[in-house]
Design an enzyme around this catalytic site. Sequence first.
Site, PDB file in Angstrom:
ATOM      1  N   LYS A 134      -6.860  42.128  48.172  1.00  0.00           N
ATOM      2  CA  LYS A 134      -8.737  42.368  48.376  1.00  0.00           C
ATOM      3  C   LYS A 134      -8.759  43.279  48.463  1.00  0.00           C
ATOM      4  CE  LYS A 134      -8.204  37.345  47.419  1.00  0.00           C
ATOM      5  NZ  LYS A 134      -8.912  37.025  46.193  1.00  0.00           N
TER       6      LYS A 134
ATOM      7  N   SER B 275       1.790  39.624  47.394  1.00  0.00           N
ATOM      8  CA  SER B 275      -0.184  39.728  47.981  1.00  0.00           C
ATOM      9  C   SER B 275      -0.364  39.992  48.597  1.00  0.00           C
ATOM     10  CB  SER B 275      -0.649  38.642  46.695  1.00  0.00           C
ATOM     11  OG  SER B 275      -0.618  37.768  47.653  1.00  0.00           O
TER      12      SER B 275
ATOM     13  N   GLU C 144     -17.933  35.486  49.163  1.00  0.00           N
ATOM     14  CA  GLU C 144     -17.230  33.569  49.224  1.00  0.00           C
ATOM     15  C   GLU C 144     -15.257  34.038  49.504  1.00  0.00           C
ATOM     16  OE1 GLU C 144     -16.528  35.515  46.483  1.00  0.00           O
ATOM     17  OE2 GLU C 144     -14.432  34.815  46.045  1.00  0.00           O
TER      18      GLU C 144
END
Lengths: 264, 393
Positions: free
Chosen positions: B89, B377, B111
């Site tokens: 991220k 991830s 968010e």
Amino acid sequence: MISLEDRFSQLSALGEKALIPFVTAGDPPLDQLPSILSALCEGGADAIEIGLPFSDPIADGPAIQASSQRALDRGVTPRDVLATISSWSNPGIPLILMGYYNPVLKMTHERFAKSAREAEVSGVIISDLTPEESDAWIQAALAEGLEPIFLTAPTSTDARLDAVVARGKGFIYAISRTGVTGHGSEVPPESRDLVQRIKSRTQLPVCVGFGISQPDHVRMVCQLADGAVVGSVLVNLLAEKWDSGGGRDEVISLIRGLKDATRA
Amino acid sequence: MLSKPDSRGRFGTFGGRYVPETLIPALEELENEFERSWADPDFHDEFNGLLKNYVGRPTPLTEARRLSDATGYHVVIKREDLNHTGAHKINNALGQCLLARRMGKTRIIAETGAGQHGVATATVCALFGLKCEVYMGEEDCARQQLNVFRMKLLGATVHPVSSGTRTLKDALNEAMRDWVTNVEDTHYIIGTAAGPHPYPYMVREFQKVIGEECRSQYLDQYGRLPDLGIACVGGGSNAIGFFAGFLSDESVELLGVEAGGLGLTSGQHAAPLTAGSPGVLHGSYSYLMQDEDGQILGTHSVSAGLDYPGVGAEHSFLKDLGRVRYSAITDEEALSAFRKVAELEGLIPAFESAHAFAPLFQPDFQPAGTRIVVNMSGRGDKDMESAVKLLQL
């Protein structure tokens, strides 16, 4: 069915501006909608916005979010709403459907427009549909004689206002401030600038909404604009007081007070 | 070549810009700033410098010997878990923060579902001294509590969201409402490859470093390309970044794994590509989970980061094109994979990433010897509390 543009001409001849209350279809329960619409007419509404509840209303503040959710919890669907509106004997007031795009898309533009016309709806506002994405919708709406209404905001550039006035019908909806629906303590000054910028490029009527809840707000808005949209304050009153016709007098009195403020 | 969306922000028929009018000028400003910066070598120097010296890129490509022995495939793992903050991220949060600074925005909102994007955003905001506010569903705040603490420590304000299903979808709604209200001084860092144009495109560009690195590492280490790449898909940011490195290589099959929750027939899942239909949610036209009246359905997944009814527009495009295959993995299969990867490789994947490993353990998934890359991830530290309960550790 009377068109919004005709209604605004009539008001103009009388020297009045429009009061347009908003009510969520299905909150109070949908079977109450006809008597609520009649009460709004009795109070002096000049047109009525009927909100189609959606699960993810990103342009709405807490009052209308909660109201939409209550309506959905009662199982209200767009089809039920349109059937209920059809069953109401409309005394000749223009009705405007206001909702979000996905339910319209799911029903298909053509079927939605046809059902709306059959329910004698005059105009449609889709909160998350801008002129750039609306070719197919405008075509379907115009084919059924509906007036597609678009929103403008204080952040709208002149180029965007040009795009909106080129495509919108009925009236141009001016959002009073950057924000979601709901109460405000006063009408933000930037809304005057927006109304003037719209008026400088179109003959279409301009109505101001978002944060308009008191007669003073309506009076201020009507100095420049052709009408005011009042939503959350009515939605909250209906949720608190309307009980199978109980609370009718309070609703009429709220609308009457707001309507009086539209008369110069 | 990677496809670029058309002038209306569409990948094929998917994408576009369906938002309240108030936001359109901000999206236009963002699109212009992104195009300008992405063509500017100075921007790339700054971005790449921070990816290397702050985030810790390039991330390794790890050969998974015991996992390969156990499954009969040749498995290697792209280690996005080794990025600073523990997931991919931060690649996107960093890129968007640099853009926000260029646009003169002083306040950042985001968010978050699993909290990884919230943590990455809070981290980058601390790095640049920007005010940060994060919206997170109440249910997710409870199941990813560690990440709530991390965001607070990093100086961010966390707003628990109690509306709707109290998960990622509602956090996104609330962040959109904040942005509509404060658009003048605020940039909204959407953490996934969904949302209105230019987000799906921009987020892919910031995340494609995953796939580009991986492709070149694979060629260096093995002198050839893999047969298959697998990534999990919620909104789809890690998957689109990973796939981006291989989309032009016709010989490389790509598989996106969605959250099958309690099973596709149960209705309790978050698999719009596998079991949904196209519609408009959160500003773009893409596959989503909806009922017959176009209302958005509630979702379920053990993984907060995949618990979302929509998906990025480019995934919808790649699905219809047939270039990427999408399938779904149940909570149970994901948890089982979570445990096996830990035991076999000493790697604890995030619940999200465990979905990408899970197909390896399905019978007859691929011919023996297939060369597979799994994009891990993120790491699973954030999920330990849930794992203790669910796996009775």
